[in-house]
Design a protein around this motif. Structure first.
Motif, PDB file in Angstrom:
ATOM      1  N   GLU A   1       0.776  -1.236  -0.138  1.00  0.00           N
ATOM      2  CA  GLU A   1       0.225   0.124   0.004  1.00  0.00           C
ATOM      3  C   GLU A   1       0.872   1.203   0.113  1.00  0.00           C
ATOM      4  O   GLU A   1       0.472   2.325  -0.613  1.00  0.00           O
ATOM      5  N   ARG A   2       2.036   1.121   0.581  1.00  0.00           N
ATOM      6  CA  ARG A   2       2.829   2.314   0.816  1.00  0.00           C
ATOM      7  C   ARG A   2       3.612   2.564  -0.478  1.00  0.00           C
ATOM      8  O   ARG A   2       3.502   3.850  -0.790  1.00  0.00           O
ATOM      9  N   LEU A   3       3.702   1.755  -1.275  1.00  0.00           N
ATOM     10  CA  LEU A   3       4.536   1.837  -2.692  1.00  0.00           C
ATOM     11  C   LEU A   3       3.528   2.134  -3.717  1.00  0.00           C
ATOM     12  O   LEU A   3       3.677   2.948  -4.336  1.00  0.00           O
TER      13      LEU A   3
ATOM     14  N   ASP B   1       7.428   7.105 -11.926  1.00  0.00           N
ATOM     15  CA  ASP B   1       7.374   6.758 -10.432  1.00  0.00           C
ATOM     16  C   ASP B   1       7.650   5.328 -10.219  1.00  0.00           C
ATOM     17  O   ASP B   1       8.333   5.034  -9.455  1.00  0.00           O
ATOM     18  N   LEU B   2       6.927   4.600 -11.276  1.00  0.00           N
ATOM     19  CA  LEU B   2       7.280   3.133 -11.046  1.00  0.00           C
ATOM     20  C   LEU B   2       8.655   2.638 -11.527  1.00  0.00           C
ATOM     21  O   LEU B   2       9.095   1.859 -10.544  1.00  0.00           O
ATOM     22  N   PHE B   3       9.282   3.217 -12.507  1.00  0.00           N
ATOM     23  CA  PHE B   3      10.827   2.993 -12.780  1.00  0.00           C
ATOM     24  C   PHE B   3      11.704   3.516 -11.795  1.00  0.00           C
ATOM     25  O   PHE B   3      12.547   2.495 -11.458  1.00  0.00           O
ATOM     26  N   SER B   4      11.345   4.496 -11.151  1.00  0.00           N
ATOM     27  CA  SER B   4      12.291   5.103 -10.005  1.00  0.00           C
ATOM     28  C   SER B   4      12.088   4.272  -8.909  1.00  0.00           C
ATOM     29  O   SER B   4      13.159   3.961  -8.130  1.00  0.00           O
TER      30      SER B   4
ATOM     31  N   HIS C   1      14.755   0.041  -5.795  1.00  0.00           N
ATOM     32  CA  HIS C   1      14.735  -1.606  -5.250  1.00  0.00           C
ATOM     33  C   HIS C   1      16.069  -2.463  -5.564  1.00  0.00           C
ATOM     34  O   HIS C   1      16.647  -2.858  -4.764  1.00  0.00           O
ATOM     35  N   HIS C   2      16.354  -2.109  -6.914  1.00  0.00           N
ATOM     36  CA  HIS C   2      17.424  -2.945  -7.485  1.00  0.00           C
ATOM     37  C   HIS C   2      18.970  -2.298  -7.045  1.00  0.00           C
ATOM     38  O   HIS C   2      19.787  -3.327  -6.730  1.00  0.00           O
ATOM     39  N   LEU C   3      18.965  -1.252  -6.895  1.00  0.00           N
ATOM     40  CA  LEU C   3      20.084  -0.709  -6.164  1.00  0.00           C
ATOM     41  C   LEU C   3      20.447  -0.865  -4.761  1.00  0.00           C
ATOM     42  O   LEU C   3      21.559  -1.255  -4.174  1.00  0.00           O
TER      43      LEU C   3
ATOM     44  N   LEU D   1      22.229  -5.627 -10.077  1.00  0.00           N
ATOM     45  CA  LEU D   1      23.091  -4.757 -11.014  1.00  0.00           C
ATOM     46  C   LEU D   1      22.520  -4.786 -12.167  1.00  0.00           C
ATOM     47  O   LEU D   1      22.464  -3.659 -13.109  1.00  0.00           O
ATOM     48  N   ASP D   2      22.300  -5.893 -12.872  1.00  0.00           N
ATOM     49  CA  ASP D   2      21.835  -6.167 -14.328  1.00  0.00           C
ATOM     50  C   ASP D   2      20.499  -5.529 -14.478  1.00  0.00           C
ATOM     51  O   ASP D   2      20.317  -4.648 -15.303  1.00  0.00           O
ATOM     52  N   TYR D   3      19.603  -5.671 -13.411  1.00  0.00           N
ATOM     53  CA  TYR D   3      18.287  -5.079 -13.635  1.00  0.00           C
ATOM     54  C   TYR D   3      18.154  -3.688 -13.370  1.00  0.00           C
ATOM     55  O   TYR D   3      17.414  -3.178 -14.256  1.00  0.00           O
ATOM     56  N   ALA D   4      18.988  -3.165 -12.520  1.00  0.00           N
ATOM     57  CA  ALA D   4      19.101  -1.674 -12.502  1.00  0.00           C
ATOM     58  C   ALA D   4      19.641  -1.207 -13.829  1.00  0.00           C
ATOM     59  O   ALA D   4      19.125   0.018 -14.277  1.00  0.00           O
ATOM     60  N   ALA D   5      20.590  -1.626 -14.555  1.00  0.00           N
ATOM     61  CA  ALA D   5      21.159  -1.259 -15.671  1.00  0.00           C
ATOM     62  C   ALA D   5      19.916  -1.299 -16.706  1.00  0.00           C
ATOM     63  O   ALA D   5      20.072  -0.224 -17.607  1.00  0.00           O
TER      64      ALA D   5
END
Length: 220
Positions: free
Chosen positions: A3-5, A14-17, A22-24, A39-43
């Protein structure tokens, strides 16, 4: 937590941020697999947003994140062009492919070629040999984009013809990628008949390839 998210997400950016954050955060994990995949997902998120002009507050360079993941999984701290020999061979193959693709997307064609143009034996024992067509596609695409269409056929034949002509390798799930880039090279050289023929071959391999939806490019 959900709910917070949900309250923080007002638009796509906002969703991508949130996903990037989360991944970082996960990338700081002491757990090997968690760290390199994060790291791969963040990239991938950063590169995707840049390609689609989605505003994203990110100080990180996707290439740096991909390279960091690849150096970690290699076990040597280096990005090598030899046979896969890291702690997780399958993951090393997938991360190598994504690093190559990122080089191509950013116009670093020679770096992409140097990392992609390798013999299939470099993927042996990894369990990821079916992804070899992705390496050949990136080799061909980078040569095409750097104005070297005449070099595509030779580069792909030298590295992979024997592999693709074996019964076992012939139906690999990424072979259509190789045939597609060969068609593009033929079209660039004005060989329309050859281009059309290879497109049909690519379609045939795509239609009959096992597990084609499991390749990294489709998953993303």
């Amino acid at each position: 937590e959900q709910e917070r998210l949900a309250r923080k997400v007002r638009k796509d950016a906002d969703l991508f941020s949130l996903a990037l954050e989360h991944h970082l955060r996960k990338a700081k994990s002491p757990k090997f697999a968690v760290k390199i995949q994060a790291l791969d997902y963040a990239a991938t998120i950063i590169r995707f947003c840049r390609m689609l002009c989605i505003p994203l507050q990110a100080d990180y360079d996707p290439a740096t994140l991909h390279e960091c993941a690849l150096r970690t999984v290699s076990g040597t701290g280096e990005i090598g062009t030899g046979a896969m020999a890291g702690a997780d061979l399958t993951l090393e193959v997938e991360l190598t492919y994504r690093t190559i693709r990122n080089y191509r997307l950013t116009g670093e064609y020679q770096q992409a070629i140097d990392l992609a143009a390798r013999p299939p034996k470099h993927l042996f024992a990894s369990g990821a040999q079916p992804l070899y067509g992705l390496f050949q596609h990136e080799t061909g695409a980078s040569l095409l984009l750097s104005g070297q269409a005449r070099q595509v056929r030779g580069a792909l034949s030298e590295a992979g013809d024997k592999y693709w002509n074996t019964t076992k390798a012939g139906g690999r799930m990424t072979r259509h990628r190789r045939e597609f880039v060969l068609a593009m090279a033929a079209a660039e050289l004005g060989k329309s008949d050859d281009a059309v023929r290879r497109l049909y071959v690519a379609l045939d391999h795509l239609g009959n390839a096992p597990n084609r939806f499991e390749e990294p490019g489709v998953q993303e």
